[in-house]
Design a protein around this motif. Structure first.
Motif, PDB file in Angstrom:
ATOM      1  N   THR A  82       1.135  -1.109   0.140  1.00  0.00           N
ATOM      2  CA  THR A  82      -0.129   0.024  -0.001  1.00  0.00           C
ATOM      3  C   THR A  82       0.588   1.020   0.078  1.00  0.00           C
ATOM      4  OG1 THR A  82      -0.039   0.122   2.474  1.00  0.00           O
ATOM      5  CG2 THR A  82      -1.557  -1.047   1.609  1.00  0.00           C
ATOM      6  N   GLY A  83       0.393   2.368  -0.266  1.00  0.00           N
ATOM      7  CA  GLY A  83       1.051   3.646  -0.269  1.00  0.00           C
ATOM      8  C   GLY A  83       1.781   3.907   1.129  1.00  0.00           C
ATOM      9  N   VAL A  84       1.335   3.624   2.281  1.00  0.00           N
ATOM     10  CA  VAL A  84       1.644   3.913   3.474  1.00  0.00           C
ATOM     11  C   VAL A  84       2.717   2.834   3.692  1.00  0.00           C
ATOM     12  CG1 VAL A  84       1.179   3.648   6.093  1.00  0.00           C
ATOM     13  CG2 VAL A  84      -0.556   4.811   4.284  1.00  0.00           C
ATOM     14  N   HIS A  94       2.531   9.562   7.446  1.00  0.00           N
ATOM     15  CA  HIS A  94       0.905  10.143   7.354  1.00  0.00           C
ATOM     16  C   HIS A  94       0.882  11.547   7.321  1.00  0.00           C
ATOM     17  CE1 HIS A  94      -1.370   6.334   7.968  1.00  0.00           C
ATOM     18  NE2 HIS A  94      -0.016   6.102   8.833  1.00  0.00           N
ATOM     19  N   GLU A  95       1.920  12.285   8.072  1.00  0.00           N
ATOM     20  CA  GLU A  95       2.023  13.620   7.662  1.00  0.00           C
ATOM     21  C   GLU A  95       2.359  14.158   6.446  1.00  0.00           C
ATOM     22  OE1 GLU A  95       3.866  14.770  12.075  1.00  0.00           O
ATOM     23  OE2 GLU A  95       4.874  15.122  10.333  1.00  0.00           O
ATOM     24  N   VAL A  96       3.031  13.344   5.581  1.00  0.00           N
ATOM     25  CA  VAL A  96       3.470  13.786   4.410  1.00  0.00           C
ATOM     26  C   VAL A  96       2.370  13.214   3.341  1.00  0.00           C
ATOM     27  CG1 VAL A  96       5.108  13.312   2.416  1.00  0.00           C
ATOM     28  CG2 VAL A  96       6.049  13.680   4.800  1.00  0.00           C
ATOM     29  N   LEU A  97       1.707  12.274   3.540  1.00  0.00           N
ATOM     30  CA  LEU A  97       0.887  11.828   2.606  1.00  0.00           C
ATOM     31  C   LEU A  97      -0.649  12.611   2.950  1.00  0.00           C
ATOM     32  CD1 LEU A  97       0.905   7.892   2.668  1.00  0.00           C
ATOM     33  CD2 LEU A  97       1.846   9.429   0.718  1.00  0.00           C
ATOM     34  N   ASN A  98      -0.807  13.086   4.060  1.00  0.00           N
ATOM     35  CA  ASN A  98      -1.910  14.060   4.268  1.00  0.00           C
ATOM     36  C   ASN A  98      -1.432  15.414   3.560  1.00  0.00           C
ATOM     37  OD1 ASN A  98      -2.972  12.101   5.731  1.00  0.00           O
ATOM     38  ND2 ASN A  98      -2.594  12.915   7.642  1.00  0.00           N
ATOM     39  N   GLU A 117      -6.976   6.367   0.322  1.00  0.00           N
ATOM     40  CA  GLU A 117      -6.549   5.480  -0.768  1.00  0.00           C
ATOM     41  C   GLU A 117      -4.956   5.196  -0.263  1.00  0.00           C
ATOM     42  OE1 GLU A 117      -7.981   8.785  -1.069  1.00  0.00           O
ATOM     43  OE2 GLU A 117      -6.605   9.875  -2.328  1.00  0.00           O
ATOM     44  N   LYS A 118      -4.731   5.684   0.666  1.00  0.00           N
ATOM     45  CA  LYS A 118      -3.250   5.416   1.013  1.00  0.00           C
ATOM     46  C   LYS A 118      -3.050   4.101   1.673  1.00  0.00           C
ATOM     47  CE  LYS A 118      -3.467   8.026   5.546  1.00  0.00           C
ATOM     48  NZ  LYS A 118      -3.508   9.259   6.004  1.00  0.00           N
ATOM     49  N   TYR A 119      -4.198   3.457   1.876  1.00  0.00           N
ATOM     50  CA  TYR A 119      -4.203   2.323   2.510  1.00  0.00           C
ATOM     51  C   TYR A 119      -4.521   1.390   1.467  1.00  0.00           C
ATOM     52  CZ  TYR A 119      -4.540   4.732   6.941  1.00  0.00           C
ATOM     53  OH  TYR A 119      -4.150   5.459   7.995  1.00  0.00           O
ATOM     54  N   GLU A 171      -3.574  -0.223  -7.393  1.00  0.00           N
ATOM     55  CA  GLU A 171      -4.889   0.338  -7.700  1.00  0.00           C
ATOM     56  C   GLU A 171      -4.964   1.730  -7.960  1.00  0.00           C
ATOM     57  OE1 GLU A 171      -7.653  -0.700  -4.614  1.00  0.00           O
ATOM     58  OE2 GLU A 171      -7.063  -3.056  -4.873  1.00  0.00           O
ATOM     59  N   TYR A 172      -3.540   2.301  -7.889  1.00  0.00           N
ATOM     60  CA  TYR A 172      -3.476   3.878  -7.865  1.00  0.00           C
ATOM     61  C   TYR A 172      -3.539   4.316  -9.351  1.00  0.00           C
ATOM     62  CZ  TYR A 172      -2.132   4.162  -3.110  1.00  0.00           C
ATOM     63  OH  TYR A 172      -2.118   3.961  -1.561  1.00  0.00           O
ATOM     64  N   SER A 173      -3.941   5.588  -9.708  1.00  0.00           N
ATOM     65  CA  SER A 173      -4.021   6.535 -10.854  1.00  0.00           C
ATOM     66  C   SER A 173      -2.499   6.837 -11.189  1.00  0.00           C
ATOM     67  CB  SER A 173      -4.788   7.342 -10.674  1.00  0.00           C
ATOM     68  OG  SER A 173      -4.490   8.390  -9.842  1.00  0.00           O
ATOM     69  N   GLY A 174      -2.347   7.378 -12.357  1.00  0.00           N
ATOM     70  CA  GLY A 174      -0.943   7.964 -12.431  1.00  0.00           C
ATOM     71  C   GLY A 174      -0.509   9.252 -11.568  1.00  0.00           C
ATOM     72  N   GLY A 175      -1.556  10.089 -11.123  1.00  0.00           N
ATOM     73  CA  GLY A 175      -1.516  11.155 -10.241  1.00  0.00           C
ATOM     74  C   GLY A 175      -0.980  10.589  -8.809  1.00  0.00           C
ATOM     75  N   MET A 176      -1.788   9.674  -8.493  1.00  0.00           N
ATOM     76  CA  MET A 176      -1.366   8.985  -7.010  1.00  0.00           C
ATOM     77  C   MET A 176      -0.224   8.515  -7.056  1.00  0.00           C
ATOM     78  SD  MET A 176      -5.477   7.999  -6.178  1.00  0.00           S
ATOM     79  CE  MET A 176      -5.123   6.711  -5.124  1.00  0.00           C
TER      80      MET A 176
END
Lengths: 289, 299
Positions: free
Chosen positions: B89-91, B113-117, B124-126, B131-136
């Motif tokens: 996952t992103g996290v 979490h601070e940076v992703l927020n 979606e970070k979980y 499953e992420y789009s190009g932007g994510m």
């Protein structure tokens, strides 16, 4: 927490960063933790442990084998009651995917942009496999040693009498672990795909074994067995446990006498060759990106 | 921030960098150049991932060749190509990268979490990265470069593959986060607009050589804006009428270039033509944009 405080925290942030040794250890340990949560890995380790328990509960009390022979058998072929096939399976499942996965998704570039050298990265991956093999191979053998001690009536003198056997148990466990780990990592790095790497590892281990056993059957020259990594491990293992050298050829036991120097040198050459191959593969990343 | 001295990098017969010497100033700096100019090679030499074929490079005051990999703890790097493990996952991934930078587990989780927020990644970070789009995916790549609070952030084509809206958002985020964290930024791109949006300085490289180092502000001041005019005879009378109206002009081949000062410039030109009796054959506004300047430098 208010947005202003979050902003302030972000602004003032200074990370406390560990040294490289801690980073390498942490990388190895975290991957080990991930792997032992994999059900297939757990199944293979479980099988190795189940076999160990069978030996401890059924074979050992019958007194057919000396304490040294019990350990040699547990580290050896399935035909002798050993867990080698589980170790090979474990290396194929785990080791083959570690580097190839990072190469495949290109995340290796992010690892190498961190405070790690290529050798650090490899050491971290090797550490993961070593921990796994210690759990699957060394720990069952240490359990057997413990069972032997309890059978002897908990006499503390038993440890003194069997100190060489205990050293050999640990030493041989490390030898097997390092050999399989390096071979698996080499297959993983050279193929770049976990499926190919797993097949490559099986072939690297069992195909030479099949060839030399066939050759030995035809020409009856024991030196031909030096070309198989499994037989090399057997030879060194018997020397470490101060037991006469026996090898299995198509499941039958044959007495040989090739000493320990040549097999150990050849094993060291395999270690050097595999470690060099992985390092060279990682060096080549420079020209691909 | 970064200083390269006669930096050479060859890949076999291909010379990626041909004696590049440049002092990259502190702040937000754009590294601009066409594809194949040697931007990514320069970045990898600065990170110590590649060894130079010749010359040397100093980053944050330390020689990369002698500083060792620990120097990279002070640098955050966002590569150009996709390099994310789809299985995590992103996290999980950003926490792993934070720990590989040397952060402890708890600190890595909290900072992730601070940076992703800040990057506006919600639940979606979980989700698995697959499953992420190009932007994510770009956001996660940026997050892993910022998570350990580096002094210098190197971004290699951060807007690559993004749609216009995602691109705008990414540029805004880069500017905000690096301003907040007081990080120096080296933004490598072939898109001029990205540099205009984010950077204080611009370095233009082409064919492995330095072409220009300049402040973006002074570069923008060099841009020109004029109205190109073609008139018949009496041309001299037309020019006199322009002078009378205090309009700046210069000959440019058969045409005249009249300085543009707003829409009233067109009215003034029409009045000058009427007064002088010179027939107005063409009147067209023209600009010399940053794009033209860049193309001239690169050529």
């Amino acid at each position: 927490m208010s947005e202003a405080r979050v902003m302030e925290r972000y602004r003032r942030y200074t990370a406390a960063l560990a040294d490289r040794r801690t980073i390498v250890w942490g990388m190895g340990w975290r991957e080990f933790e991930r792997l032992v949560r994999n059900r297939w890995v757990l199944l293979v380790i479980g099988l190795a442990w189940a076999q160990t328990l069978l030996i401890a509960l059924i074979v050992m009390p019958q007194g057919f084998f000396t304490p040294q022979e019990i350990h040699l058998r547990l580290y050896g072929d399935l035909t002798g009651g050993g867990i080698r096939i589980q170790l090979v399976l474990l290396a194929a499942i785990t080791g083959s995917q570690l580097v190839s996965r990072d190469l495949g998704d290109q995340s290796i570039h992010l690892y190498l942009a961190r405070p790690l050298t290529r050798v650090d990265y490899l050491l971290a991956r090797l550490l993961t496999l070593l921990l796994l093999f210690l759990l699957a191979a060394l720990a069952p053998n240490l359990y057997l040693a413990l069972a032997q001690w309890t059978d002897s009536g908990y006499a503390l003198g038993w440890f003194g009498d069997h100190r060489w056997m205990l050293l050999a148990t640990v030493g041989y466990g490390l030898l097997v672990s390092i050999t399989f780990s390096l071979l698996a990592l080499a297959c993983s790095a050279l193929t770049g795909r976990s499926g190919y790497a797993a097949v490559g590892f099986f072939l690297a281990v069992y195909f030479p074994s099949f060839l030399v056993e066939t050759g030995y059957g035809l020409v009856q020259d024991e030196r031909i067995l030096l070309f198989s990594v499994l037989h090399l491990l057997d030879m060194v293992g018997h020397e470490m446990f101060e037991a006469p050298q026996w090898v299995t050829v198509y499941g039958f036991f044959f007495r040989i006498d090739l000493g320990w120097r040549t097999p150990l040198l050849l094993l060291a050459a395999i270690w050097a060759a595999t470690a060099s191959a992985v390092t060279l593969r990682l060096q080549r990343l420079e020209v691909t990106h | 921030m970064i200083e390269a001295r006669r930096l050479v990098k060859q890949f076999g017969a291909v010379t990626a960098l041909a004696g590049l010497s440049v002092k990259v100033p502190e702040g937000r700096v754009g590294l601009l150049g066409p594809n194949g100019a040697g931007k990514s090679t320069f970045i990898k030499l600065a990170l110590g991932i590649f060894a130079p074929s010749g010359g040397s490079v100093t980053v944050l005051g330390e020689n990369v060749a002698t500083a060792g990999p620990e120097l990279r703890q002070r640098i955050g790097y966002m590569p150009e190509h996709d390099c994310l493990p789809d299985r995590l996952t992103g996290v999980e991934f950003v926490v792993e990268m934070a720990q590989v930078s040397g952060m402890g587990r708890q600190a890595a989780i909290q900072r992730t979490h601070e940076v992703l927020n800040h990057l506006r990644m919600g639940e979606e970070k979980y989700r698995p990265i697959s499953e992420y789009s190009g932007g994510m995916r770009q956001k996660v790549k940026l997050a892993q470069g910022l998570v350990h609070g580096p002094e210098l952030v190197i971004l290699d084509e951060p807007t690559s593959g993004l749609d216009p809206q995602a691109r705008r958002e990414m540029l805004r985020t880069i500017r905000t986060l690096t301003e907040l964290g007081h990080s120096n930024v080296l933004l490598s791109t072939h898109i001029l607009h990205d540099v205009e949006q984010v950077c204080d300085h611009v370095i233009i490289v082409s064919q492995g050589r330095l072409q220009m180092v300049e402040q973006v502000e002074s570069l923008l001041a060099r841009l020109e804006d004029w109205v190109e005019v073609r008139v018949g005879e009496p041309r001299a009378a037309f020019c006199a009428a322009l002078d009378k109206r205090k309009l700046e002009w210069q000959e440019h081949g058969p045409a005249l270039r009249v300085g543009f000062r707003g829409d009233e410039t067109f009215d003034a030109i029409l009045a000058a033509a009427g007064e002088s009796g010179a027939p107005l054959l063409q009147m067209e506004r023209a600009t010399r944009a940053l794009e033209d300047l860049y193309l001239e430098v690169v050529k």
